[in-house]
Write a protein that holds these residues in place. Structure first.
Motif, PDB file in Angstrom:
ATOM      1  N   MET A   1     -20.504 -35.172 -37.665  1.00  0.00           N
ATOM      2  CA  MET A   1     -21.399 -35.344 -37.160  1.00  0.00           C
ATOM      3  C   MET A   1     -22.920 -36.119 -38.019  1.00  0.00           C
ATOM      4  N   GLN A   2     -22.964 -36.435 -37.386  1.00  0.00           N
ATOM      5  CA  GLN A   2     -24.539 -37.654 -39.137  1.00  0.00           C
ATOM      6  C   GLN A   2     -25.923 -36.698 -38.691  1.00  0.00           C
ATOM      7  N   ARG A   3     -26.161 -36.308 -39.259  1.00  0.00           N
ATOM      8  CA  ARG A   3     -27.275 -35.089 -38.840  1.00  0.00           C
ATOM      9  C   ARG A   3     -28.743 -36.513 -38.497  1.00  0.00           C
ATOM     10  N   ILE A   4     -29.904 -36.014 -37.828  1.00  0.00           N
ATOM     11  CA  ILE A   4     -31.168 -36.953 -37.424  1.00  0.00           C
ATOM     12  C   ILE A   4     -31.744 -36.124 -37.584  1.00  0.00           C
ATOM     13  N   TRP A   5     -33.260 -36.482 -37.879  1.00  0.00           N
ATOM     14  CA  TRP A   5     -34.009 -36.099 -37.893  1.00  0.00           C
ATOM     15  C   TRP A   5     -35.127 -35.684 -36.431  1.00  0.00           C
ATOM     16  N   ALA A   6     -35.861 -34.858 -36.309  1.00  0.00           N
ATOM     17  CA  ALA A   6     -36.018 -33.851 -35.429  1.00  0.00           C
ATOM     18  C   ALA A   6     -36.984 -35.051 -34.381  1.00  0.00           C
ATOM     19  N   THR A   7     -37.696 -36.052 -34.866  1.00  0.00           N
ATOM     20  CA  THR A   7     -38.599 -37.128 -34.351  1.00  0.00           C
ATOM     21  C   THR A   7     -37.787 -38.865 -33.879  1.00  0.00           C
ATOM     22  N   GLU A   8     -36.251 -38.346 -34.219  1.00  0.00           N
ATOM     23  CA  GLU A   8     -35.769 -39.734 -33.792  1.00  0.00           C
ATOM     24  C   GLU A   8     -35.124 -39.136 -32.051  1.00  0.00           C
ATOM     25  N   THR A   9     -35.191 -37.921 -31.780  1.00  0.00           N
ATOM     26  CA  THR A   9     -34.344 -37.155 -30.515  1.00  0.00           C
ATOM     27  C   THR A   9     -35.256 -37.565 -29.418  1.00  0.00           C
ATOM     28  N   PRO A  10     -35.962 -38.090 -29.095  1.00  0.00           N
ATOM     29  CA  PRO A  10     -36.521 -38.500 -28.246  1.00  0.00           C
ATOM     30  C   PRO A  10     -35.656 -40.069 -27.451  1.00  0.00           C
ATOM     31  N   GLN A  11     -35.544 -41.060 -29.048  1.00  0.00           N
ATOM     32  CA  GLN A  11     -34.639 -42.309 -29.000  1.00  0.00           C
ATOM     33  C   GLN A  11     -33.064 -42.003 -28.502  1.00  0.00           C
ATOM     34  N   ARG A  12     -32.939 -40.942 -28.329  1.00  0.00           N
ATOM     35  CA  ARG A  12     -31.340 -40.546 -28.051  1.00  0.00           C
ATOM     36  C   ARG A  12     -31.073 -39.778 -26.713  1.00  0.00           C
ATOM     37  N   VAL A  13     -31.949 -39.596 -25.861  1.00  0.00           N
ATOM     38  CA  VAL A  13     -30.994 -38.748 -25.061  1.00  0.00           C
ATOM     39  C   VAL A  13     -29.989 -39.542 -24.497  1.00  0.00           C
ATOM     40  N   GLY A  14     -29.866 -38.679 -23.712  1.00  0.00           N
ATOM     41  CA  GLY A  14     -27.972 -38.278 -23.034  1.00  0.00           C
ATOM     42  C   GLY A  14     -27.073 -37.897 -24.664  1.00  0.00           C
ATOM     43  N   GLU A  15     -27.312 -38.611 -25.509  1.00  0.00           N
ATOM     44  CA  GLU A  15     -26.024 -38.361 -26.635  1.00  0.00           C
ATOM     45  C   GLU A  15     -26.254 -37.283 -27.200  1.00  0.00           C
ATOM     46  N   ARG A  16     -24.738 -36.535 -28.204  1.00  0.00           N
ATOM     47  CA  ARG A  16     -24.688 -35.232 -28.869  1.00  0.00           C
ATOM     48  C   ARG A  16     -24.857 -36.267 -30.306  1.00  0.00           C
ATOM     49  N   VAL A  17     -25.857 -34.876 -30.978  1.00  0.00           N
ATOM     50  CA  VAL A  17     -26.617 -35.432 -32.521  1.00  0.00           C
ATOM     51  C   VAL A  17     -26.751 -34.248 -32.575  1.00  0.00           C
ATOM     52  N   THR A  18     -27.008 -33.848 -34.014  1.00  0.00           N
ATOM     53  CA  THR A  18     -27.002 -33.493 -35.217  1.00  0.00           C
ATOM     54  C   THR A  18     -28.328 -32.978 -35.586  1.00  0.00           C
ATOM     55  N   VAL A  19     -28.962 -31.613 -35.392  1.00  0.00           N
ATOM     56  CA  VAL A  19     -30.498 -31.944 -36.256  1.00  0.00           C
ATOM     57  C   VAL A  19     -30.153 -30.636 -37.035  1.00  0.00           C
ATOM     58  N   ALA A  20     -31.172 -30.137 -38.339  1.00  0.00           N
ATOM     59  CA  ALA A  20     -30.914 -29.663 -39.092  1.00  0.00           C
ATOM     60  C   ALA A  20     -32.813 -29.394 -39.222  1.00  0.00           C
ATOM     61  N   GLY A  21     -32.675 -27.921 -39.537  1.00  0.00           N
ATOM     62  CA  GLY A  21     -33.751 -27.213 -40.443  1.00  0.00           C
ATOM     63  C   GLY A  21     -34.223 -26.372 -40.700  1.00  0.00           C
ATOM     64  N   PHE A  22     -35.538 -26.091 -40.127  1.00  0.00           N
ATOM     65  CA  PHE A  22     -35.838 -24.504 -40.460  1.00  0.00           C
ATOM     66  C   PHE A  22     -35.927 -23.884 -39.121  1.00  0.00           C
ATOM     67  N   VAL A  23     -35.755 -22.765 -39.291  1.00  0.00           N
ATOM     68  CA  VAL A  23     -36.304 -21.706 -37.624  1.00  0.00           C
ATOM     69  C   VAL A  23     -38.083 -21.569 -37.630  1.00  0.00           C
ATOM     70  N   HIS A  24     -38.911 -22.227 -36.640  1.00  0.00           N
ATOM     71  CA  HIS A  24     -40.268 -21.998 -36.927  1.00  0.00           C
ATOM     72  C   HIS A  24     -40.467 -21.276 -35.907  1.00  0.00           C
ATOM     73  N   SER A  25     -39.334 -20.874 -35.404  1.00  0.00           N
ATOM     74  CA  SER A  25     -40.275 -19.873 -34.394  1.00  0.00           C
ATOM     75  C   SER A  25     -38.750 -19.987 -33.008  1.00  0.00           C
ATOM     76  N   ARG A  26     -39.084 -18.360 -32.605  1.00  0.00           N
ATOM     77  CA  ARG A  26     -37.669 -18.414 -32.108  1.00  0.00           C
ATOM     78  C   ARG A  26     -38.181 -17.687 -30.943  1.00  0.00           C
TER      79      ARG A  26
END
Ligand code: ASP
Length: 479
Positions: A1-26
């Motif tokens: 699945m094509q990776r999207i940016w974190a800030t694109e997620t608000p327009q994708r509510v209800g969809e299945r997506v892939t994100v990628a990046g660094f673990v900022h905090s846990r």
């Protein structure tokens, strides 16, 4: 699945997506693991439910590991919305976790901006690639990109061509020492890194280019004083068939449009920019880069001004150690150009070149902003006789004059009247972004004493390299 940016997620509510990046905090809440994922665009909260995730185990994740997560974007319940971040209204319910790269614990806490204030700058510079992961530092890279992109668009629309000029070149004096590069193919000869593209841009005018610009790297080997970088970037501009007025107007329009579009919080105090006479400014402020802000404590106030009518020369002290005797001048007497040796005298002052060079004013123009000089330029000499005369007054030996033979030769073939300016990009961004020094707006800056701590440069080279270049290093004198 094509990776999207974190800030694109608000327009994708209800969809299945892939994100990628660094673990900022846990944050581990037993049955739930929360990860703040950081990518270039921003930060996104990811929730993993124990036992409901495929792939790697979310409990194993550590800060700065690099992961890809597939999952469903969900709206957060009203009470959990975080208004401080762009993605604060959503979260990703992690369904599949892949670890792309593990990371050791970094030497400083990238996610803690407050703690970063106490981190030694040398440590930041040594691990600059980690420092640049910080959202605040990355934001400056973005603003720098946006600024350069704006400038390119603006000037392109006005008929300018961006032209690259050589880095391996010959001495182009701007009043500093040259960085020199030995030539292997011509042993004993050296290139000089350009202190600015000054001669090239003027030769482009001789070539009929008419409107040139370049986001140009300049190299000046100066002693450590103040906030300087051995290499820095300037917006180099040159135009033919213009008067000083045209250059001032273009610069003012460019900066005004840039600030309006990219830095809307800032306001320019005086518009049009005041034009001040060098002599008056020196009398009144004792400096040729006065701070004209009315409320210096207000970070959004920008006080631009032009300084005009500089003297063409700063007379060098009679006992200047490298003074040479110049035919026709009193012994030891010579004149240092206050801008550079290609700057034109004011036409009405040319007659004074003979008997009183110190009284000649020039067509130099400096831009000052909030107490900094952020750029300078001039109308140039376009007559080879006048150029020779200036070389003479600054005390060029015949050998030194020879260094510029190409320039004078070019001038024999017709030179359109021309002039330009070169605002310093680093300094401008430092002020516009409210930063305390130039290093904060440069991706890979050097320390005050010219070292790149990350690359560990400058560094010795192999004996074999020196041999190839015909160079022998003298041992440092002892005692
Ligand atoms: N070459 C000059 C400088 O670097 C600028 C100019 O005259 O255009 O200051």
């Amino acid at each position: 699945m094509q990776r999207i940016w974190a800030t694109e997620t608000p327009q994708r509510v209800g969809e299945r997506v892939t994100v990628a990046g660094f673990v900022h905090s846990r944050r581990d809440h037993g049955k739930l693991v929360f990860i703040d994922l950081r990518d270039r665009s921003g930060i996104l909260q990811i929730v993993f439910r124990a036992g409901q995730t495929e792939g790697a185990d979310p409990e194993e994740l550590r800060g700065e590991w690099i992961i890809a997560v597939e999952g469903e974007v969900r709206a957060r319940p009203e009470s959990l919305v975080n208004p401080h971040i762009e993605t604060g209204g959503v979260e990703l319910l992690g369904a599949h976790l892949t670890v792309l790269s593990r990371a050791e614990t970094p030497p400083f806490d990238i996610s803690d901006e407050n703690a970063m204030r106490n981190v030694d700058e040398e440590l930041r510079l040594r691990y600059r690639y980690l420092d640049l992961r910080r959202p605040s530092v990355r934001e400056r890279l973005r603003m720098r990109h946006e600024t350069v992109a704006f400038i390119r668009r603006f000037l392109t629309e006005r008929g300018f061509w961006e032209i690259e000029t050589p880095i391996l070149s010959k001495s182009t004096p701007e009043g500093a020492r040259d960085y020199v590069v030995p030539s292997r193919l011509q042993p004993g000869s050296f290139y000089a890194l350009p202190q600015s593209p000054q001669q090239y841009k003027q030769l482009l005018m001789v070539a009929g280019v008419e409107r040139y610009f370049q986001i140009a790297r300049c190299f000046r080997d100066e002693d450590t004083r103040g906030d300087r970088q051995p290499e820095f970037t300037q917006l180099d501009i040159e135009m033919a068939f213009v008067e000083q007025e045209d250059i001032l107007r273009l610069t003012e329009e460019l900066f005004t449009a840039l600030i309006r579009e990219q830095f809307p919080d800032k306001h320019i105090l005086h518009s049009p920019w005041p034009r001040l006479d060098h002599e008056d400014v020196m009398k009144r402020y004792g400096s040729d880069r006065p701070d004209l802000r009315e409320h210096p404590e207000d970070p959004n106030e920008l006080a631009f001004a032009w300084i005009l009518n500089f003297p063409l020369f700063e007379a060098e002290p009679e006992d200047a150690p490298d003074s040479v005797s110049v035919a026709g001048l009193p012994p030891g007497k010579r004149y240092a150009p206050s801008h550079h040796m290609f700057t034109a005298p004011r036409p009405e002052d040319v007659v004074k070149l003979e008997e009183n060079p110190s009284a000649v004013r020039s067509l130099q123009h400096d831009v000052v902003l909030n107490g900094y000089e952020v750029g300078g330029g001039s109308i140039r000499i376009h007559d080879s006789e006048l150029q020779k005369k200036i070389f003479h007054l600054i005390g060029f030996t015949p050998e030194q004059e020879d260094q510029f033979a190409h320039f004078l030769t070019a001038f024999r073939y017709g030179v359109p009247p021309h002039g330009g300016i070169a605002p310093g990009l680093d300094r401008l961004l430092m002020i516009l972004l409210g930063q305390p020094n130039l290093r904060e707006v440069i991706a890979f800056p050097k320390t005050g004493d010219g070292r790149d701590l990350m690359m560990d440069a400058p560094a010795p080279v192999e004996e074999a390299q020196l041999k190839e270049l015909g160079i022998r290093i003298q041992p440092k004198p002892t005692g």
